[in-house]
Motif scaffolding. Sequence first.
Motif, PDB file in Angstrom:
ATOM      1  N   ALA A  73     -13.378 -14.534 -22.346  1.00  0.00           N
ATOM      2  CA  ALA A  73     -12.112 -13.602 -22.447  1.00  0.00           C
ATOM      3  C   ALA A  73     -10.915 -14.198 -23.212  1.00  0.00           C
ATOM      4  N   VAL A  74     -11.032 -15.565 -23.266  1.00  0.00           N
ATOM      5  CA  VAL A  74     -10.114 -16.464 -23.984  1.00  0.00           C
ATOM      6  C   VAL A  74     -10.397 -16.219 -25.526  1.00  0.00           C
ATOM      7  N   SER A  75     -11.688 -16.319 -25.812  1.00  0.00           N
ATOM      8  CA  SER A  75     -12.267 -16.023 -27.322  1.00  0.00           C
ATOM      9  C   SER A  75     -11.665 -14.819 -27.867  1.00  0.00           C
ATOM     10  N   GLN A  76     -11.629 -13.633 -26.814  1.00  0.00           N
ATOM     11  CA  GLN A  76     -11.233 -12.558 -27.390  1.00  0.00           C
ATOM     12  C   GLN A  76     -10.089 -12.265 -27.698  1.00  0.00           C
ATOM     13  N   ILE A  77      -9.061 -13.138 -26.822  1.00  0.00           N
ATOM     14  CA  ILE A  77      -7.639 -12.968 -27.230  1.00  0.00           C
ATOM     15  C   ILE A  77      -7.111 -13.968 -28.290  1.00  0.00           C
ATOM     16  N   PHE A  78      -7.999 -14.771 -28.637  1.00  0.00           N
ATOM     17  CA  PHE A  78      -7.934 -15.653 -30.048  1.00  0.00           C
ATOM     18  C   PHE A  78      -8.196 -14.936 -31.074  1.00  0.00           C
ATOM     19  N   GLU A  79      -9.253 -13.885 -31.014  1.00  0.00           N
ATOM     20  CA  GLU A  79      -9.675 -12.955 -31.868  1.00  0.00           C
ATOM     21  C   GLU A  79      -8.591 -12.088 -32.370  1.00  0.00           C
ATOM     22  N   ASN A  80      -7.833 -11.630 -31.355  1.00  0.00           N
ATOM     23  CA  ASN A  80      -6.866 -10.483 -31.605  1.00  0.00           C
ATOM     24  C   ASN A  80      -5.836 -10.513 -30.472  1.00  0.00           C
ATOM     25  N   PRO A  81      -4.925 -11.327 -30.394  1.00  0.00           N
ATOM     26  CA  PRO A  81      -4.011 -11.570 -29.250  1.00  0.00           C
ATOM     27  C   PRO A  81      -3.264 -10.357 -28.974  1.00  0.00           C
ATOM     28  N   THR A  82      -2.692  -9.660 -29.953  1.00  0.00           N
ATOM     29  CA  THR A  82      -2.249  -8.184 -29.855  1.00  0.00           C
ATOM     30  C   THR A  82      -2.889  -7.159 -28.983  1.00  0.00           C
ATOM     31  N   GLU A  83      -4.000  -7.022 -29.450  1.00  0.00           N
ATOM     32  CA  GLU A  83      -4.987  -6.010 -28.857  1.00  0.00           C
ATOM     33  C   GLU A  83      -5.595  -6.459 -27.500  1.00  0.00           C
ATOM     34  N   ASN A  84      -6.130  -7.774 -27.458  1.00  0.00           N
ATOM     35  CA  ASN A  84      -7.009  -8.073 -26.470  1.00  0.00           C
ATOM     36  C   ASN A  84      -6.276  -8.713 -25.242  1.00  0.00           C
ATOM     37  N   LEU A  85      -5.000  -9.111 -25.225  1.00  0.00           N
ATOM     38  CA  LEU A  85      -4.265 -10.090 -24.265  1.00  0.00           C
ATOM     39  C   LEU A  85      -4.364  -9.275 -22.739  1.00  0.00           C
ATOM     40  N   TYR A  86      -4.069  -8.096 -22.890  1.00  0.00           N
ATOM     41  CA  TYR A  86      -4.283  -7.244 -21.728  1.00  0.00           C
ATOM     42  C   TYR A  86      -5.257  -7.208 -20.936  1.00  0.00           C
ATOM     43  N   SER A  87      -6.610  -6.576 -21.948  1.00  0.00           N
ATOM     44  CA  SER A  87      -7.830  -6.251 -21.119  1.00  0.00           C
ATOM     45  C   SER A  87      -8.488  -7.721 -20.673  1.00  0.00           C
ATOM     46  N   SER A  88      -8.277  -8.704 -21.515  1.00  0.00           N
ATOM     47  CA  SER A  88      -9.003 -10.171 -21.167  1.00  0.00           C
ATOM     48  C   SER A  88      -7.988 -10.620 -20.079  1.00  0.00           C
ATOM     49  N   SER A  89      -6.764 -10.335 -19.811  1.00  0.00           N
ATOM     50  CA  SER A  89      -6.350 -10.947 -18.605  1.00  0.00           C
ATOM     51  C   SER A  89      -6.734 -10.379 -17.567  1.00  0.00           C
ATOM     52  N   CYS A  90      -7.145  -9.016 -17.447  1.00  0.00           N
ATOM     53  CA  CYS A  90      -7.733  -8.420 -16.386  1.00  0.00           C
ATOM     54  C   CYS A  90      -9.012  -9.200 -16.020  1.00  0.00           C
ATOM     55  N   ASP A  91      -9.745  -9.268 -17.091  1.00  0.00           N
ATOM     56  CA  ASP A  91     -11.142  -9.865 -16.728  1.00  0.00           C
ATOM     57  C   ASP A  91     -10.917 -11.364 -16.216  1.00  0.00           C
ATOM     58  N   ILE A  92     -10.098 -11.983 -16.630  1.00  0.00           N
ATOM     59  CA  ILE A  92      -9.497 -13.252 -16.097  1.00  0.00           C
ATOM     60  C   ILE A  92      -9.248 -13.037 -14.722  1.00  0.00           C
ATOM     61  N   ALA A  93      -8.482 -12.230 -14.216  1.00  0.00           N
ATOM     62  CA  ALA A  93      -7.895 -12.087 -12.866  1.00  0.00           C
ATOM     63  C   ALA A  93      -8.948 -11.782 -11.949  1.00  0.00           C
ATOM     64  N   ARG A  94      -9.895 -10.630 -12.333  1.00  0.00           N
ATOM     65  CA  ARG A  94     -10.989 -10.291 -11.593  1.00  0.00           C
ATOM     66  C   ARG A  94     -11.921 -11.545 -11.377  1.00  0.00           C
ATOM     67  N   HIS A  95     -12.169 -12.280 -12.413  1.00  0.00           N
ATOM     68  CA  HIS A  95     -13.025 -13.656 -12.103  1.00  0.00           C
ATOM     69  C   HIS A  95     -12.480 -14.541 -11.257  1.00  0.00           C
ATOM     70  N   LEU A  96     -10.955 -14.803 -11.242  1.00  0.00           N
ATOM     71  CA  LEU A  96     -10.567 -15.639 -10.307  1.00  0.00           C
ATOM     72  C   LEU A  96     -10.536 -15.057  -8.900  1.00  0.00           C
ATOM     73  N   TYR A  97     -10.374 -13.696  -8.785  1.00  0.00           N
ATOM     74  CA  TYR A  97     -10.270 -13.307  -7.447  1.00  0.00           C
ATOM     75  C   TYR A  97     -11.679 -13.277  -6.758  1.00  0.00           C
TER      76      TYR A  97
END
Length: 348
Positions: A73-97
Amino acid sequence: MMTCDDATLERLVLHRVGNKANNESLHLSKSPYILNSDISGVLLKYFTSPFKGSQYYVFSDERGFNNNKVYTAVSQIFENPTENLYSSSCDIARHLYDVSLHPNIKAGELYVTYLQNCYLDGEIVNAVGIFKSETRQTYLKIYPRQDEFSIESDEGIDINKLDKGCLIFNKEAEDGYIVATVDTISRGNEAVYWVDEFLNLAQRQDSYFNTNNMLNICRDFVTEYLPQEYEMTKIDQADLLNRNQTFFHENKNFDDDTYCSKVFGDDEFKDAFLKFKRQYESENGFDLQNNFIMNEEALKRASRYLRSVIKLDKNFTIYIHGQREMVEIGEDEDKGLRYYKFYFNKES
């Protein structure tokens, strides 16, 4: 050295992550939160001020980086922060849950951010920040009303105390990035889930790692191994601890031969130390460098457990700082008690 004092924080995504084991819910926000300059400054201090020192981690490669959900998820944010921050954050939140399975893990807000212009070891880098707030503080709100005051209480987050967080720097991605992490409230088994289950981190084998583990080896060798294998008095043990402390504070580099020569000066102890070191490395699954520059932060933290202290019954505590030849140990046959004799020039 790491600092985010001059970093910029323009947007974040905020989710609410409950405890899955306690049947609490996961609440995902619908969009990123665009920050104004005032709240950005407050949040930047809240998120980054707890990160001090130079102990870093990397994402573990035991199962491959592609199987580490936070790394991906972090790699996707670094690749394109504007486009991927939201979707990757959702993946991170689901994993933490999904890994919040210990009954003592508290529900809380999860913040995923993108920080620009952080400073790491002399280089400006960007970072992804993942933070979680779990505790609430009661505070008072006071309103003046003509000649009187109105007092109300409310609950909120203490911005001077971050509960959990990590900063992942966009550097050395092929080795698992460079990660700093903090967990100020968890204890016992529930503390494992943040570093091991959620982030899946391993210590980065850098100067801090080498210095910290070598200090542990030297301490354990003197305080545990030598007293078991050799007849050694507490005063001799204290003398070796002092030699250790002197060596680590007077030398910038560590290498096995120089260390053994200055601290032990005895081939028998040297061979025993090298054998002990190899066993320690084998049991912990790593190989330390035989020659490295020592890390000052690790040395500062270790100073408290390299001190030479002798406790006599419950009556006396003796701090030994050097000069083994100025101390004698004996036994008074008439009193049936042991004693120490100290020689000195003057009282201070």
